[in-house]
Design an enzyme around this catalytic site. Structure first.
Site, PDB file in Angstrom:
ATOM      1  N   CYS A  11      49.026  84.945 -83.019  1.00  0.00           N
ATOM      2  CA  CYS A  11      49.504  83.723 -83.675  1.00  0.00           C
ATOM      3  C   CYS A  11      48.837  83.636 -85.045  1.00  0.00           C
ATOM      4  O   CYS A  11      48.370  84.653 -85.568  1.00  0.00           O
ATOM      5  CB  CYS A  11      49.244  82.490 -82.811  1.00  0.00           C
ATOM      6  N   ASN A  14      44.543  82.261 -83.959  1.00  0.00           N
ATOM      7  CA  ASN A  14      43.895  82.808 -82.754  1.00  0.00           C
ATOM      8  C   ASN A  14      42.926  81.809 -82.120  1.00  0.00           C
ATOM      9  O   ASN A  14      41.923  82.190 -81.527  1.00  0.00           O
ATOM     10  CB  ASN A  14      43.179  84.133 -83.054  1.00  0.00           C
ATOM     11  N   CYS A  16      44.576  78.511 -80.856  1.00  0.00           N
ATOM     12  CA  CYS A  16      45.408  77.609 -80.038  1.00  0.00           C
ATOM     13  C   CYS A  16      46.352  78.373 -79.105  1.00  0.00           C
ATOM     14  O   CYS A  16      46.172  78.388 -77.887  1.00  0.00           O
ATOM     15  CB  CYS A  16      46.217  76.670 -80.925  1.00  0.00           C
ATOM     16  N   ARG A  17      47.381  79.019 -79.703  1.00  0.00           N
ATOM     17  CA  ARG A  17      48.445  79.583 -78.862  1.00  0.00           C
ATOM     18  C   ARG A  17      48.126  80.953 -78.280  1.00  0.00           C
ATOM     19  O   ARG A  17      48.319  81.185 -77.076  1.00  0.00           O
ATOM     20  CB  ARG A  17      49.752  79.678 -79.673  1.00  0.00           C
ATOM     21  N   SER A  18      47.661  81.901 -79.116  1.00  0.00           N
ATOM     22  CA  SER A  18      47.485  83.259 -78.588  1.00  0.00           C
ATOM     23  C   SER A  18      46.375  83.363 -77.535  1.00  0.00           C
ATOM     24  O   SER A  18      46.517  84.158 -76.596  1.00  0.00           O
ATOM     25  CB  SER A  18      47.319  84.296 -79.704  1.00  0.00           C
ATOM     26  N   ASP A 126      53.668  75.537 -82.945  1.00  0.00           N
ATOM     27  CA  ASP A 126      52.243  75.413 -83.255  1.00  0.00           C
ATOM     28  C   ASP A 126      51.750  74.016 -82.845  1.00  0.00           C
ATOM     29  O   ASP A 126      52.216  73.013 -83.393  1.00  0.00           O
ATOM     30  CB  ASP A 126      52.063  75.622 -84.768  1.00  0.00           C
TER      31      ASP A 126
HETATM   32  P1  4NP Z   1      47.234  78.892 -83.689  1.00  0.00           P
HETATM   33  O1  4NP Z   1      47.103  77.430 -84.319  1.00  0.00           O
HETATM   34  O2  4NP Z   1      47.916  79.748 -84.730  1.00  0.00           O
HETATM   35  O3  4NP Z   1      48.082  78.678 -82.485  1.00  0.00           O
HETATM   36  O4  4NP Z   1      45.827  79.358 -83.365  1.00  0.00           O
HETATM   37  C1  4NP Z   1      46.527  77.183 -85.561  1.00  0.00           C
HETATM   38  C2  4NP Z   1      45.165  77.232 -85.704  1.00  0.00           C
HETATM   39  C3  4NP Z   1      44.599  76.951 -86.934  1.00  0.00           C
HETATM   40  C4  4NP Z   1      45.400  76.624 -87.999  1.00  0.00           C
HETATM   41  C5  4NP Z   1      46.775  76.568 -87.860  1.00  0.00           C
HETATM   42  C6  4NP Z   1      47.347  76.854 -86.633  1.00  0.00           C
HETATM   43  N1  4NP Z   1      44.803  76.326 -89.270  1.00  0.00           N
HETATM   44  O5  4NP Z   1      45.545  75.974 -90.196  1.00  0.00           O
HETATM   45  O6  4NP Z   1      43.556  76.411 -89.386  1.00  0.00           O
END
Ligand code: 4NP
Length: 157
Positions: A11, A14, A16-18, A126
């Site tokens: 994602c 790294n 939240c989702r992955s 997201d």
């Molecule tokens: P992820 O979510 O891609 O599912 O881990 C996010 C984590 C951090 C950010 C955006 C999305 N960020 O902008 O820091």
């Protein structure tokens, strides 16, 4: 001779989702007695070395899975030889994955939800700017995908 599947879930951050996709796949594979490797990574370096978002840690814990020890990392060129499958959580991750792919790699690069019959082309939204309910939705998506992946690997073996 069959190859052990090795799946990298990717994602943006790294955190939240992955990590949830990795945890769901590890559980689905263990439940099915499937020998498989799994890891997760981000396309961005914002959260390298950090544990998952606390909302992802709580969501996994609700499903009996401990992920607080996971640490964020950024996808790298070597991942294209280490993994048989590199699966993107959303559409924006795909070009960022392909940008760093070595020219001669054999890893299968696709959208994670392409693995779920009837959900092809869908993104895992997201949840970063959302609430706990958005993380519950993430879990529903990645759990469905994890089960579909395990079914497809078992039918190939
Ligand atoms: P992820 O979510 O891609 O599912 O881990 C996010 C984590 C951090 C950010 C955006 C999305 N960020 O902008 O820091």
């Amino acid at each position: 001779m069959s190859i052990t599947p090795a799946v990298l879930f990717v994602c943006l951050g790294n955190i939240c989702r992955s990590p949830l996709a990795e945890a769901a796949f590890r559980k689905a594979a263990a439940d099915a007695g499937l020998d498989a490797e799994a890891d997760s990574a981000g396309t961005a370096a914002y959260h390298v070395g950090e544990p998952p978002d606390v909302r992802s840690i709580r969501t996994a814990a609700r499903h009996g899975i401990e992920i607080a020890h996971y640490r964020g990392r950024q996808i790298q060129a070597a991942d294209f030889t280490r993994f048989t499958h590199i699966l993107a959580l959303d559409h924006s991750n795909l070009p960022n994955i392909r940008r760093i792919a070595p020219g001669d790699h054999e890893a299968h690069v696709a959208l994670l939800m392409d693995m779920v019959p009837g959900r092809e082309g869908a993104a895992v939204a997201d949840p970063y700017y959302g609430g706990e309910e958005n993380f519950a939705d993430t879990w529903e998506d990645v759990w469905m995908a994890a089960q579909a992946l395990v079914r497809s690997f078992r039918s190939e073996l």
